[in-house]
Scaffold this motif. Sequence first.
Motif, PDB file in Angstrom:
ATOM      1  N   VAL A 151      39.588  43.703  44.859  1.00 54.77           N
ATOM      2  CA  VAL A 151      40.804  42.523  44.167  1.00 54.77           C
ATOM      3  C   VAL A 151      39.257  41.440  43.105  1.00 54.77           C
ATOM      4  CG1 VAL A 151      41.943  40.808  43.424  1.00 54.77           C
ATOM      5  CG2 VAL A 151      42.255  42.548  44.965  1.00 54.77           C
ATOM      6  N   LEU A 152      38.925  42.017  41.827  1.00 48.39           N
ATOM      7  CA  LEU A 152      38.416  40.577  42.119  1.00 48.39           C
ATOM      8  C   LEU A 152      38.796  39.726  40.820  1.00 48.39           C
ATOM      9  CD1 LEU A 152      35.989  43.676  40.244  1.00 48.39           C
ATOM     10  CD2 LEU A 152      35.363  42.477  41.450  1.00 48.39           C
ATOM     11  N   LEU A 153      38.871  38.587  41.211  1.00 46.61           N
ATOM     12  CA  LEU A 153      39.469  37.709  40.494  1.00 46.61           C
ATOM     13  C   LEU A 153      38.208  36.661  39.989  1.00 46.61           C
ATOM     14  CD1 LEU A 153      41.796  36.248  42.996  1.00 46.61           C
ATOM     15  CD2 LEU A 153      42.278  37.702  41.236  1.00 46.61           C
ATOM     16  N   GLY A 154      39.785  35.906  38.852  1.00 48.58           N
ATOM     17  CA  GLY A 154      37.848  35.191  38.472  1.00 48.58           C
ATOM     18  C   GLY A 154      38.543  34.632  36.450  1.00 48.58           C
ATOM     19  N   PRO A 155      38.227  33.042  36.203  1.00 42.92           N
ATOM     20  CA  PRO A 155      38.138  33.356  34.482  1.00 42.92           C
ATOM     21  C   PRO A 155      37.207  34.216  33.772  1.00 42.92           C
ATOM     22  CG  PRO A 155      36.320  31.368  35.593  1.00 42.92           C
ATOM     23  CD  PRO A 155      36.483  32.539  36.190  1.00 42.92           C
ATOM     24  N   PRO A 156      37.996  34.057  32.229  1.00 39.65           N
ATOM     25  CA  PRO A 156      37.200  35.373  31.600  1.00 39.65           C
ATOM     26  C   PRO A 156      35.950  35.476  30.980  1.00 39.65           C
ATOM     27  CG  PRO A 156      38.851  34.288  29.377  1.00 39.65           C
ATOM     28  CD  PRO A 156      38.381  33.184  31.324  1.00 39.65           C
ATOM     29  N   GLY A 157      34.992  36.334  31.617  1.00 39.43           N
ATOM     30  CA  GLY A 157      33.640  36.804  30.795  1.00 39.43           C
ATOM     31  C   GLY A 157      32.199  36.678  32.336  1.00 39.43           C
ATOM     32  N   VAL A 158      33.021  36.157  32.942  1.00 38.45           N
ATOM     33  CA  VAL A 158      32.272  35.586  34.623  1.00 38.45           C
ATOM     34  C   VAL A 158      31.312  37.681  35.288  1.00 38.45           C
ATOM     35  CG1 VAL A 158      33.239  33.728  35.749  1.00 38.45           C
ATOM     36  CG2 VAL A 158      34.060  35.859  35.613  1.00 38.45           C
ATOM     37  N   GLY A 159      32.197  38.557  34.680  1.00 36.13           N
ATOM     38  CA  GLY A 159      32.018  39.977  35.478  1.00 36.13           C
ATOM     39  C   GLY A 159      32.344  40.628  35.816  1.00 36.13           C
ATOM     40  N   LYS A 160      33.943  40.326  35.682  1.00 34.50           N
ATOM     41  CA  LYS A 160      34.984  40.805  36.933  1.00 34.50           C
ATOM     42  C   LYS A 160      35.047  42.722  36.072  1.00 34.50           C
ATOM     43  CE  LYS A 160      38.416  38.451  35.105  1.00 34.50           C
ATOM     44  NZ  LYS A 160      37.835  37.550  34.280  1.00 34.50           N
ATOM     45  N   THR A 161      35.370  42.786  34.750  1.00 31.40           N
ATOM     46  CA  THR A 161      35.187  44.014  34.267  1.00 31.40           C
ATOM     47  C   THR A 161      33.804  44.847  34.624  1.00 31.40           C
ATOM     48  OG1 THR A 161      37.270  43.318  32.708  1.00 31.40           O
ATOM     49  CG2 THR A 161      35.846  45.763  31.868  1.00 31.40           C
ATOM     50  N   HIS A 162      32.452  44.303  34.609  1.00 26.55           N
ATOM     51  CA  HIS A 162      30.842  44.937  34.788  1.00 26.55           C
ATOM     52  C   HIS A 162      31.656  45.511  35.885  1.00 26.55           C
ATOM     53  CE1 HIS A 162      26.794  44.675  33.949  1.00 26.55           C
ATOM     54  NE2 HIS A 162      26.866  45.028  35.274  1.00 26.55           N
ATOM     55  N   LEU A 163      31.698  44.488  36.856  1.00 26.90           N
ATOM     56  CA  LEU A 163      31.659  45.102  38.758  1.00 26.90           C
ATOM     57  C   LEU A 163      32.862  45.980  38.572  1.00 26.90           C
ATOM     58  CD1 LEU A 163      31.421  41.856  39.991  1.00 26.90           C
ATOM     59  CD2 LEU A 163      29.350  43.282  40.493  1.00 26.90           C
TER      60      LEU A 163
END
Length: 241
Positions: free
Chosen positions: A89-101
């Motif tokens: 599970v990758l959590l965080g605000p927009p633009g921090v690289g969640k989709t990338h990872l």
Amino acid sequence: MTTSCHLLDSAAQRAAAESWSYTHFLGYLLEAELAQRHRKRVELNLQFAKFPVIKRFEDFQFDQQPSVDRRLIDELATGRFLSEGRSVVLLGPPGVGKTHLATALGVRTAELGHRVYFTTAIELAHKLTKAVDANRLHRDLNTLTQPKLLIIDEVGYLSFDPVQGSLLFQVICKRYQRQQPICLTSNKAFSDWGKVFADDPVMASAALDRLLHRSTVINITGESYRLREKKRANKSKNADH
Ligand code: ADP
Ligand code: MG
């Protein structure tokens, strides 16, 4: 055996010239054949996955994102989580690289020879709502248990209605029962997941329970990578003037 057929003549010439043993000769051909099959499988896996953009761990600047534990990512990149049935599970605000990872994890899974399927939460909800209407929910839910890894991106960007919430819940349950990992990204903290599941905190906690039972949670903090890049670009532009 197409690769071996292509290679046969040149391999036989080399074998004669270099006095290869029979086992070396056979090993050479089989290795080439297996490598070619693997390449084909990876190509098909990448096509099947429907990644919006191909992203890799190698393209991720870890020094720009100190909240991401590099060792944890390196461990995930081995693919062990797949056989362990461990979700990510990758959590965080927009633009921090969640989709990338999440994508990089999917690409690695495909390269390890496994099927992976990438979708966004809202896409998945739409697809399954249509399946309900067409009386083929059971079939579509089963299809979602085929890939080794299912990536559900952007959970919580848009709130679900009760039907959509229960459909996502069913996907999570089905894969959990079979110990199949899910990689999920969200901009919402777990405490806000009630809203994701149409203000149904019971369903939200039941979903989280299953998801987090065997899981790796990566909390990414900080400013959007894109915004930072923009600021950096502006700064250097101003400095030039
Ligand atoms: P999120 O899904 O968290 O909103 P994305 O993964 O879409 O963010 O990242 C936004 C853009 O910034 C993408 O193009 C991504 O490749 C890039 N990006 C984000 N973080 C990094 C990083 N640490 N190194 C390299 N590129 C990054
Ligand atoms: Mg994203």
